[in-house]
Design a protein around this motif. Structure first.
Motif, PDB file in Angstrom:
ATOM      1  N   MET A   1      37.323  41.092  48.815  1.00 45.84           N
ATOM      2  CA  MET A   1      36.265  41.890  49.087  1.00 45.84           C
ATOM      3  C   MET A   1      36.532  43.527  49.519  1.00 45.84           C
ATOM      4  N   GLY A   2      35.869  44.255  48.982  1.00 46.37           N
ATOM      5  CA  GLY A   2      36.186  45.618  49.176  1.00 46.37           C
ATOM      6  C   GLY A   2      37.608  46.165  48.645  1.00 46.37           C
ATOM      7  N   ALA A   3      38.457  46.752  49.442  1.00 45.14           N
ATOM      8  CA  ALA A   3      39.544  47.062  49.030  1.00 45.14           C
ATOM      9  C   ALA A   3      40.475  46.188  48.505  1.00 45.14           C
ATOM     10  N   SER A   4      40.491  44.945  49.179  1.00 39.68           N
ATOM     11  CA  SER A   4      41.160  43.715  48.562  1.00 39.68           C
ATOM     12  C   SER A   4      40.745  43.341  47.315  1.00 39.68           C
ATOM     13  N   TYR A   5      39.442  43.176  47.072  1.00 32.36           N
ATOM     14  CA  TYR A   5      38.971  43.302  45.445  1.00 32.36           C
ATOM     15  C   TYR A   5      39.359  44.042  44.680  1.00 32.36           C
ATOM     16  N   CYS A   6      39.679  45.575  45.086  1.00 30.34           N
ATOM     17  CA  CYS A   6      40.334  46.218  44.121  1.00 30.34           C
ATOM     18  C   CYS A   6      41.642  46.107  43.815  1.00 30.34           C
ATOM     19  N   SER A   7      42.349  45.954  44.755  1.00 32.79           N
ATOM     20  CA  SER A   7      44.003  45.497  44.545  1.00 32.79           C
ATOM     21  C   SER A   7      44.092  44.388  43.803  1.00 32.79           C
ATOM     22  N   SER A   8      43.103  43.612  43.873  1.00 37.29           N
ATOM     23  CA  SER A   8      43.367  42.073  42.978  1.00 37.29           C
ATOM     24  C   SER A   8      43.152  42.532  41.615  1.00 37.29           C
ATOM     25  N   ILE A   9      42.666  43.666  41.093  1.00 35.52           N
ATOM     26  CA  ILE A   9      42.455  43.892  39.664  1.00 35.52           C
ATOM     27  C   ILE A   9      43.704  44.027  38.920  1.00 35.52           C
ATOM     28  N   SER A  10      44.603  44.659  39.536  1.00 35.26           N
ATOM     29  CA  SER A  10      45.684  44.836  38.892  1.00 35.26           C
ATOM     30  C   SER A  10      46.365  43.571  38.703  1.00 35.26           C
ATOM     31  N   GLY A  11      46.464  42.620  39.439  1.00 33.19           N
ATOM     32  CA  GLY A  11      47.065  41.394  39.356  1.00 33.19           C
ATOM     33  C   GLY A  11      46.491  40.575  38.183  1.00 33.19           C
ATOM     34  N   SER A  12      45.021  40.502  37.931  1.00 35.96           N
ATOM     35  CA  SER A  12      44.224  39.696  37.229  1.00 35.96           C
ATOM     36  C   SER A  12      44.532  40.183  35.780  1.00 35.96           C
ATOM     37  N   SER A  13      44.442  41.603  35.863  1.00 35.47           N
ATOM     38  CA  SER A  13      44.496  42.516  34.541  1.00 35.47           C
ATOM     39  C   SER A  13      45.778  42.407  33.973  1.00 35.47           C
ATOM     40  N   TYR A  14      46.866  42.445  34.774  1.00 31.58           N
ATOM     41  CA  TYR A  14      48.341  42.106  33.922  1.00 31.58           C
ATOM     42  C   TYR A  14      48.491  40.831  33.443  1.00 31.58           C
ATOM     43  N   LEU A  15      47.828  39.701  34.321  1.00 28.43           N
ATOM     44  CA  LEU A  15      47.996  38.270  33.748  1.00 28.43           C
ATOM     45  C   LEU A  15      47.261  38.253  32.481  1.00 28.43           C
ATOM     46  N   GLN A  16      45.940  38.697  32.451  1.00 26.12           N
ATOM     47  CA  GLN A  16      45.140  38.589  31.038  1.00 26.12           C
ATOM     48  C   GLN A  16      46.159  39.463  30.101  1.00 26.12           C
ATOM     49  N   SER A  17      46.508  40.522  30.263  1.00 29.67           N
ATOM     50  CA  SER A  17      47.362  41.304  29.233  1.00 29.67           C
ATOM     51  C   SER A  17      48.615  40.397  28.856  1.00 29.67           C
ATOM     52  N   CYS A  18      48.862  39.449  29.514  1.00 31.98           N
ATOM     53  CA  CYS A  18      50.140  38.650  29.074  1.00 31.98           C
ATOM     54  C   CYS A  18      49.721  37.485  28.685  1.00 31.98           C
ATOM     55  N   GLY A  19      48.333  37.222  28.552  1.00 36.11           N
ATOM     56  CA  GLY A  19      47.908  35.907  27.650  1.00 36.11           C
ATOM     57  C   GLY A  19      47.478  34.846  28.669  1.00 36.11           C
ATOM     58  N   ARG A  20      47.777  35.139  30.056  1.00 37.71           N
ATOM     59  CA  ARG A  20      47.366  34.249  31.034  1.00 37.71           C
ATOM     60  C   ARG A  20      45.812  34.230  31.535  1.00 37.71           C
ATOM     61  N   PRO A  21      45.036  33.447  31.198  1.00 40.05           N
ATOM     62  CA  PRO A  21      43.552  33.708  31.687  1.00 40.05           C
ATOM     63  C   PRO A  21      43.545  33.949  33.486  1.00 40.05           C
ATOM     64  N   SER A  22      42.843  34.913  33.766  1.00 37.75           N
ATOM     65  CA  SER A  22      42.696  35.371  35.073  1.00 37.75           C
ATOM     66  C   SER A  22      41.656  36.335  35.316  1.00 37.75           C
ATOM     67  N   PHE A  23      41.213  36.232  36.586  1.00 35.60           N
ATOM     68  CA  PHE A  23      39.971  37.070  36.920  1.00 35.60           C
ATOM     69  C   PHE A  23      39.888  37.581  38.471  1.00 35.60           C
ATOM     70  N   THR A  24      39.447  38.502  38.692  1.00 37.54           N
ATOM     71  CA  THR A  24      39.352  38.778  39.967  1.00 37.54           C
ATOM     72  C   THR A  24      37.578  38.822  40.255  1.00 37.54           C
ATOM     73  N   VAL A  25      37.608  38.071  41.412  1.00 40.63           N
ATOM     74  CA  VAL A  25      36.190  37.664  41.853  1.00 40.63           C
ATOM     75  C   VAL A  25      35.809  37.938  43.029  1.00 40.63           C
ATOM     76  N   ASP A  26      34.426  38.324  43.722  1.00 41.73           N
ATOM     77  CA  ASP A  26      33.872  38.965  44.913  1.00 41.73           C
ATOM     78  C   ASP A  26      33.949  37.513  45.673  1.00 41.73           C
ATOM     79  N   ALA A  27      34.547  37.784  47.160  1.00 43.51           N
ATOM     80  CA  ALA A  27      34.473  36.509  47.836  1.00 43.51           C
ATOM     81  C   ALA A  27      33.169  36.094  48.173  1.00 43.51           C
TER      82      ALA A  27
END
Length: 365
Positions: A75-101
């Motif tokens: 949530m909040g800033a932690s949600y924002c931080s998570s986007i880099s992780g899920s975006s990178y996994l997606q770009s590597c072909g691994r399904p991943s998503f950031t969701v609001d707690a």
């Protein structure tokens, strides 16, 4: 600053602040914490190479091998931080998503279909995250947290620290360190080295921070009188855009809103006029789309702060800010430097709308 264990008081990050901090202004604390970011980041990246942390990372990679996506939940800033992780996994072909707690807590019935859930929380005390920690006890769950004395930390077995230290202003160093940790976790899950890319970031980040903060009064003057400021990014920089808009709005009261590049083009672009400022984070693989969007905003009479890695001539309604090129997805971390500096400049001119926070308050949903 020497760590002091809390004795009954709910201190931020479980640490009692030094006495002299209690009398400092929000602006001075905010700037101090912004300037701390390179040092805190370097410490986290060093620590994430020690055997104990590598063992935790190995556990997360093993859990992620199951069928289903990898979720980053915050949530909040932690949600924002998570986007880099899920975006990178997606770009590597691994399904991943950031969701609001909060949304996941109340509206998801699909947790059994998830390979790994990483809960990201600075305080470790947010009501939604605490409930998710309890509900997820028998699920493949891990925690990324900045407070090792928190309820969340006590409830989860697989845990990694954010190591940003106590933060009394707006989310700055916690966002930076959590973003870096999410990138490291994602890299470990897909078996890619991250150390060399991180070294490149550490070489350029301090200089970029100093350079951009030195331009903050120019940015504030450029934005003065704007009815609204919109921060726009794609991929990892979309997380930076959301964080940047939150920082401006929470600290200064200036209306600011985040958008993805595509989301802004297909709607909000239509009402751009001379009362509008767009901070466009033209970084990473889609930088050219950000430049194109900037040109369209200018054509409609808007003002643009264009954050990019190329040199560009300033004009009356265009303020280009050059930052160093960093490997994908590390632009999720560096994309917040310009909004952070602008926030400080506005707060210095009009006053901060927040007071420093040294203790956690009541955590409500």
């Amino acid at each position: 600053m020497e760590d002091k264990s809390s004795t009954g008081s709910n201190w931020i990050a479980g640490v009692e602040p030094e006495r002299e901090l209690l009398t400092q202004s929000m602006n001075s604390i905010y700037e101090m914490e912004c300037r701390e970011q390179p040092t805190r980041l370097a410490s986290l990246l060093d620590t994430y190479q020690v055997p104990a942390i590598r063992e935790e990372l190995d556990k997360l990679r093993e859990m992620s091998l199951s069928t289903g996506p990898v979720l980053f939940i915050g949530m909040g800033a932690s949600y924002c931080s998570s986007i880099s992780g899920s975006s990178y996994l997606q770009s590597c072909g691994r399904p991943s998503f950031t969701v609001d707690a909060g949304e996941w807590l109340h509206y998801s019935g699909a947790w059994e279909q998830v390979a790994l859930s990483l809960l990201v929380t600075t305080s470790g005390e947010s009501a939604e995250l605490v409930q998710l920690c309890r509900m997820g006890a028998q699920r493949p769950l891990a925690l990324l947290c900045n407070n090792e004395k928190s309820a969340c930390w006590s409830l989860v077995r697989n845990r990694l620290p954010i190591l940003a230290g106590p933060e009394y202003g707006n989310a700055t160093k916690t966002y930076t360190n959590a973003t870096a940790a999410c990138i490291v976790i994602a890299s470990h899950i897909v078996g890619r080295r991250w150390q060399e890319d991180a070294e490149r970031v550490l070489r350029s980040y301090p200089a970029d921070l100093d350079h951009v903060f030195g331009l903050r009064n120019e940015m504030e003057g450029f934005c003065r009188g704007a009815a609204n400021i919109e921060v726009i990014g794609r991929g990892p920089a979309h997380g930076g855009a959301i964080m940047g808009a939150l920082c401006i709005r929470e600290m200064t009261g200036q209306r600011a809103a985040p958008h993805s590049g595509g989301g802004f083009r297909h709607g909000p672009l239509l009402d751009v006029n001379d009362s509008h400022v767009a901070i466009i984070l033209a970084l990473g693989r889609t930088a050219s789309l950000g430049v194109s969007l900037a040109q369209d905003c200018l054509a409609r009479g808007g003002r643009v702060i264009l954050v990019e890695t190329e040199e560009r001539q300033r004009s009356e309604r265009l303020l280009p800010i050059k930052t160093a090129s960093v490997p994908e997805p590390w632009e999720g971390l560096t994309s917040t430097i310009v909004p952070q500096a602008l926030t400080l400049a506005i707060a210095e001119r009009t006053g901060a709308k927040l007071s420093p926070r040294f203790q956690y308050g009541v955590m409500k949903e």
